[in-house]
Design an enzyme around this catalytic site. Sequence first.
Site, PDB file in Angstrom:
ATOM      1  N   TRP A  73      -6.312  20.516  -7.338  1.00 34.14           N
ATOM      2  CA  TRP A  73      -7.195  21.389  -8.116  1.00 34.14           C
ATOM      3  C   TRP A  73      -6.842  21.074  -9.565  1.00 34.14           C
ATOM      4  O   TRP A  73      -5.830  21.538 -10.081  1.00 34.14           O
ATOM      5  CB  TRP A  73      -6.940  22.856  -7.791  1.00 34.14           C
ATOM      6  CG  TRP A  73      -7.866  23.785  -8.522  1.00 34.14           C
ATOM      7  CD1 TRP A  73      -7.613  24.449  -9.681  1.00 34.14           C
ATOM      8  CD2 TRP A  73      -9.197  24.132  -8.160  1.00 34.14           C
ATOM      9  NE1 TRP A  73      -8.691  25.202 -10.059  1.00 34.14           N
ATOM     10  CE2 TRP A  73      -9.687  25.020  -9.155  1.00 34.14           C
ATOM     11  CE3 TRP A  73     -10.026  23.794  -7.116  1.00 34.14           C
ATOM     12  CZ2 TRP A  73     -10.972  25.558  -9.102  1.00 34.14           C
ATOM     13  CZ3 TRP A  73     -11.302  24.337  -7.071  1.00 34.14           C
ATOM     14  CH2 TRP A  73     -11.758  25.207  -8.047  1.00 34.14           C
ATOM     15  N   GLU A 103     -22.321  44.011  -4.493  1.00 30.00           N
ATOM     16  CA  GLU A 103     -22.446  42.706  -3.809  1.00 30.00           C
ATOM     17  C   GLU A 103     -21.598  42.606  -2.551  1.00 30.00           C
ATOM     18  O   GLU A 103     -21.907  41.829  -1.661  1.00 30.00           O
ATOM     19  CB  GLU A 103     -22.157  41.547  -4.748  1.00 30.00           C
ATOM     20  CG  GLU A 103     -20.748  41.402  -5.216  1.00 30.00           C
ATOM     21  CD  GLU A 103     -20.554  40.123  -6.058  1.00 30.00           C
ATOM     22  OE1 GLU A 103     -21.158  39.086  -5.759  1.00 30.00           O
ATOM     23  OE2 GLU A 103     -19.794  40.196  -7.019  1.00 30.00           O
ATOM     24  N   ARG A 132      -6.729  25.411  -1.334  1.00 32.20           N
ATOM     25  CA  ARG A 132      -5.895  25.462  -2.541  1.00 32.20           C
ATOM     26  C   ARG A 132      -6.382  24.461  -3.587  1.00 32.20           C
ATOM     27  O   ARG A 132      -5.930  24.462  -4.724  1.00 32.20           O
ATOM     28  CB  ARG A 132      -4.428  25.170  -2.202  1.00 32.20           C
ATOM     29  CG  ARG A 132      -3.769  26.159  -1.260  1.00 32.20           C
ATOM     30  CD  ARG A 132      -2.321  25.799  -1.040  1.00 32.20           C
ATOM     31  NE  ARG A 132      -1.606  25.785  -2.296  1.00 32.20           N
ATOM     32  CZ  ARG A 132      -1.114  26.878  -2.885  1.00 32.20           C
ATOM     33  NH1 ARG A 132      -1.275  28.047  -2.298  1.00 32.20           N
ATOM     34  NH2 ARG A 132      -0.485  26.823  -4.033  1.00 32.20           N
ATOM     35  N   ASN A 174       2.488  20.794  -7.491  1.00 30.77           N
ATOM     36  CA  ASN A 174       1.529  21.890  -7.648  1.00 30.77           C
ATOM     37  C   ASN A 174       2.047  22.737  -8.799  1.00 30.77           C
ATOM     38  O   ASN A 174       3.185  23.173  -8.791  1.00 30.77           O
ATOM     39  CB  ASN A 174       1.463  22.724  -6.365  1.00 30.77           C
ATOM     40  CG  ASN A 174       0.680  24.013  -6.594  1.00 30.77           C
ATOM     41  OD1 ASN A 174      -0.240  24.033  -7.413  1.00 30.77           O
ATOM     42  ND2 ASN A 174       1.057  25.085  -5.920  1.00 30.77           N
ATOM     43  N   GLY A 175       1.216  22.910  -9.843  1.00 32.97           N
ATOM     44  CA  GLY A 175       1.652  23.750 -10.975  1.00 32.97           C
ATOM     45  C   GLY A 175       1.304  23.090 -12.291  1.00 32.97           C
ATOM     46  O   GLY A 175       0.404  22.251 -12.367  1.00 32.97           O
ATOM     47  N   HIS A 225     -31.013  60.120 -21.278  1.00 31.85           N
ATOM     48  CA  HIS A 225     -32.341  59.520 -21.519  1.00 31.85           C
ATOM     49  C   HIS A 225     -33.027  59.134 -20.231  1.00 31.85           C
ATOM     50  O   HIS A 225     -33.913  58.278 -20.223  1.00 31.85           O
ATOM     51  CB  HIS A 225     -32.190  58.299 -22.435  1.00 31.85           C
ATOM     52  CG  HIS A 225     -31.604  58.653 -23.776  1.00 31.85           C
ATOM     53  ND1 HIS A 225     -32.292  59.354 -24.728  1.00 31.85           N
ATOM     54  CD2 HIS A 225     -30.360  58.460 -24.267  1.00 31.85           C
ATOM     55  CE1 HIS A 225     -31.510  59.556 -25.777  1.00 31.85           C
ATOM     56  NE2 HIS A 225     -30.331  59.028 -25.530  1.00 31.85           N
ATOM     57  N   LYS A 240     -21.450  31.354  -3.316  1.00 34.62           N
ATOM     58  CA  LYS A 240     -20.362  31.352  -4.297  1.00 34.62           C
ATOM     59  C   LYS A 240     -20.805  30.694  -5.593  1.00 34.62           C
ATOM     60  O   LYS A 240     -20.459  31.144  -6.664  1.00 34.62           O
ATOM     61  CB  LYS A 240     -19.142  30.617  -3.732  1.00 34.62           C
ATOM     62  CG  LYS A 240     -17.948  30.576  -4.686  1.00 34.62           C
ATOM     63  CD  LYS A 240     -17.494  31.975  -5.056  1.00 34.62           C
ATOM     64  CE  LYS A 240     -16.448  31.989  -6.162  1.00 34.62           C
ATOM     65  NZ  LYS A 240     -16.247  33.340  -6.713  1.00 34.62           N
ATOM     66  N   GLU A 277     -19.290  45.510 -14.544  1.00 30.75           N
ATOM     67  CA  GLU A 277     -18.623  44.610 -13.590  1.00 30.75           C
ATOM     68  C   GLU A 277     -18.245  45.372 -12.327  1.00 30.75           C
ATOM     69  O   GLU A 277     -18.424  44.889 -11.211  1.00 30.75           O
ATOM     70  CB  GLU A 277     -17.409  43.965 -14.237  1.00 30.75           C
ATOM     71  CG  GLU A 277     -16.571  43.105 -13.327  1.00 30.75           C
ATOM     72  CD  GLU A 277     -17.349  41.982 -12.634  1.00 30.75           C
ATOM     73  OE1 GLU A 277     -18.483  41.682 -13.047  1.00 30.75           O
ATOM     74  OE2 GLU A 277     -16.834  41.460 -11.633  1.00 30.75           O
ATOM     75  N   CYS A 301      -2.745  23.638  -6.132  1.00 31.10           N
ATOM     76  CA  CYS A 301      -2.959  22.423  -5.329  1.00 31.10           C
ATOM     77  C   CYS A 301      -2.233  22.610  -4.006  1.00 31.10           C
ATOM     78  O   CYS A 301      -1.473  23.550  -3.824  1.00 31.10           O
ATOM     79  CB  CYS A 301      -2.368  21.214  -6.046  1.00 31.10           C
ATOM     80  SG  CYS A 301      -3.032  20.947  -7.679  1.00 31.10           S
ATOM     81  N   LYS A 354     -19.536  44.481  -8.471  1.00 26.51           N
ATOM     82  CA  LYS A 354     -18.576  44.238  -7.372  1.00 26.51           C
ATOM     83  C   LYS A 354     -18.937  45.093  -6.156  1.00 26.51           C
ATOM     84  O   LYS A 354     -19.028  44.614  -5.040  1.00 26.51           O
ATOM     85  CB  LYS A 354     -17.152  44.574  -7.825  1.00 26.51           C
ATOM     86  CG  LYS A 354     -16.534  43.555  -8.739  1.00 26.51           C
ATOM     87  CD  LYS A 354     -16.025  42.297  -8.059  1.00 26.51           C
ATOM     88  CE  LYS A 354     -16.961  41.152  -8.039  1.00 26.51           C
ATOM     89  NZ  LYS A 354     -17.594  40.653  -9.216  1.00 26.51           N
TER      90      LYS A 354
HETATM   91  C1  AGP Z   1     -19.864  37.593  -9.077  1.00 27.47           C
HETATM   92  O1  AGP Z   1     -19.019  38.297  -8.210  1.00 27.47           O
HETATM   93  C2  AGP Z   1     -20.936  36.819  -8.344  1.00 27.47           C
HETATM   94  N1  AGP Z   1     -20.415  36.009  -7.323  1.00 27.47           N
HETATM   95  C3  AGP Z   1     -21.867  36.091  -9.297  1.00 27.47           C
HETATM   96  O2  AGP Z   1     -22.449  37.071 -10.122  1.00 27.47           O
HETATM   97  C4  AGP Z   1     -21.235  35.020 -10.199  1.00 27.47           C
HETATM   98  O3  AGP Z   1     -20.411  35.628 -11.145  1.00 27.47           O
HETATM   99  C5  AGP Z   1     -22.368  34.279 -10.926  1.00 27.47           C
HETATM  100  O4  AGP Z   1     -23.160  33.620  -9.964  1.00 27.47           O
HETATM  101  C6  AGP Z   1     -21.857  33.258 -11.950  1.00 27.47           C
HETATM  102  O5  AGP Z   1     -21.117  32.270 -11.310  1.00 27.47           O
HETATM  103  P1  AGP Z   1     -20.266  31.241 -12.224  1.00 27.47           P
HETATM  104  O6  AGP Z   1     -19.239  32.055 -12.950  1.00 27.47           O
HETATM  105  O7  AGP Z   1     -19.671  30.273 -11.242  1.00 27.47           O
HETATM  106  O8  AGP Z   1     -21.211  30.590 -13.183  1.00 27.47           O
END
Ligand code: AGP
Length: 609
Positions: free
Chosen positions: A74, A489, A27, A100-101, A505, A604, A482, A2, A486
Amino acid sequence: MCGIVGYVGNGQAAPFLLEGLSKLEYRGYDSAGIAVYDGQIVNVDKSVGRLAALREKIGKDMPQGTLGIGHTRWATHGRPSDRNAHPHADCSGDFVVVHNGIIENYLSLKEELIEKGHHFQSETDTEVVAHLIEDVYDGDFLSSVRKVLQRIEGSYSLVFMSKKHPDELICTKQDNPLVIGLGEGENFIASDIPAIIGRTRQTFIMADGEIATVKKDSIKITDRSGNVLKKKVFTVNWNAEAAEKGGYEHFMLKEIMEQPKAVRDTMRERITKDGSGIVMNELKWDKEYLKSFNKIYIVACGTAYHAGLVGKYYIEKLARILVEVDVASEFRYRDPIIDEKTLMLVVSQSGETSDTLAALKEAKRRGAKTLAVTNVVGSSIAREADAVLYTWAGPEIAVASTKAYTTQLILMFMLALYMAEILETQTPTRIKELIDLLKNIPGQIGETLSDTEPIKTFAKRYGFNEDVFYIGRSLDYDVALEGALKLKEVSYIHAEAYAAGELKHGTLALIVEGVPVIALATQKSVYEKTLSNIKEVKARDAVVIGIAADGDEELIKYVDHVITVPQTDELLIPLLTVVPLQLLAYYGAITRGCDVDKPRNLAKSVTVE
Ligand code: AGP
């Protein structure tokens, strides 16, 4: 996480409080509030929603006064609402606090205070602090704050104000940031530097356990025993934007670096005092309830889906319950076999991903019990699920999810252990051994983050390749997925992850001289097999960067470079191996001049199907 602010001086408090909070919304931003002493009473204005909603509520009627505190939230305990918004006051309104915490022992303190006749207005842990100081107040503000600090456990940065002491604020911290801005005839308090650099660049950076009594023309800092401390002035030379990122160039790097704390916060309150078991106050499951399920479904998108794959491994390995994992956008269109014997676990950082929310609703419609793992209190998915487990990673601003992933992993590991304990599928000795290893993870993540130079070098050397492959087996394959996402993207490199055993394969046709291959080899049970796959790609003159556990002297004989992570149980090692892959993606994006925090075409939170 927060944002908190405080003002004491010759000027009006409210303008600084609102201005400071606007600089701290990264925050937390689910609700906000300010409290200003006007010479008679403390006027508290607070509102759910972003700071703009508070400004609208205050309107032209700006509270008058030269002493005040403020907060942008938050949520961790108590969903976002007007009454859960800070600041929080005691019964009399004489004391007001912002925090905050996480106060870990707030429930027992709240019961004790209610017993003593205190009346609570909110569901928050913070409000306990306001009633506690009312309860222990002995006429001396500072000694009363010290008494409060002897009773509370957890992580906090706190600012206290009282109309009984109208010319001072008292602030203190433990495990959360707090700075004091030094002005002329006025002084400022804030969680973070961005809130105050518009007013002053001369600051005190508070340390854990320090308590500051802040007046308009004096600041006294003592330790918990009352010994006066001398503080060095820290002059801030960051610009405002850099300050928001804690001095890091991008939110993504800041959030990667926040992982030790995010994982530690997510583990708080979830391990018994004697370290022998897992606590999930939100669930209250028993053997009969768990035995009523014949399957668990884990459904999510993107990074959360990758975390779900690891969660599957944990639950099957430790609790011996069948787990299916699916991407949300596929799940609901395949007429899934779901009924009241299914437990549906949805994972979502934002708690707003529409595919995941839709899958959750579909599972409920078919009779499943539902559990959400999410990072946002009161989010749509949190509200829709029958039960919620929160990761306490704090706001994740960068589009690329990093600290959310590691906190999702740690939470699902603890969930699997919790289930194993109830179903007695693991011995108490094994559970205790895993919990002991679990406690080391935040520090081991920190160790893994301590030297980024080799990864920066790899990113510079290989960052201009258009194709990169990630390979691994078992949990290493899940982490490889994963890592590839990363890199894809944020750096726009065509990165693909493959189960190492799958290469022959088809994919091996793409492995030619100079192609970078990131090979994860930490899972002992399949180590030899992984090694033979690495030899396959090396025989085609790929450039191989191996990811191994400390002490592995074998791998370096077969690859071009090795990045090692600290030794731990192979179940927990994904929490460590993902870190160099996150950093590789970050520095790869820097090498290619990409917009790290806002990659092209991406959002996001994907709230459209
Ligand atoms: C991950 O780096 C991406 N930004 C994206 O794949 C994200 O994980 C996905 O859209 C799911 O989002 P969420 O965890 O908010 O549901």
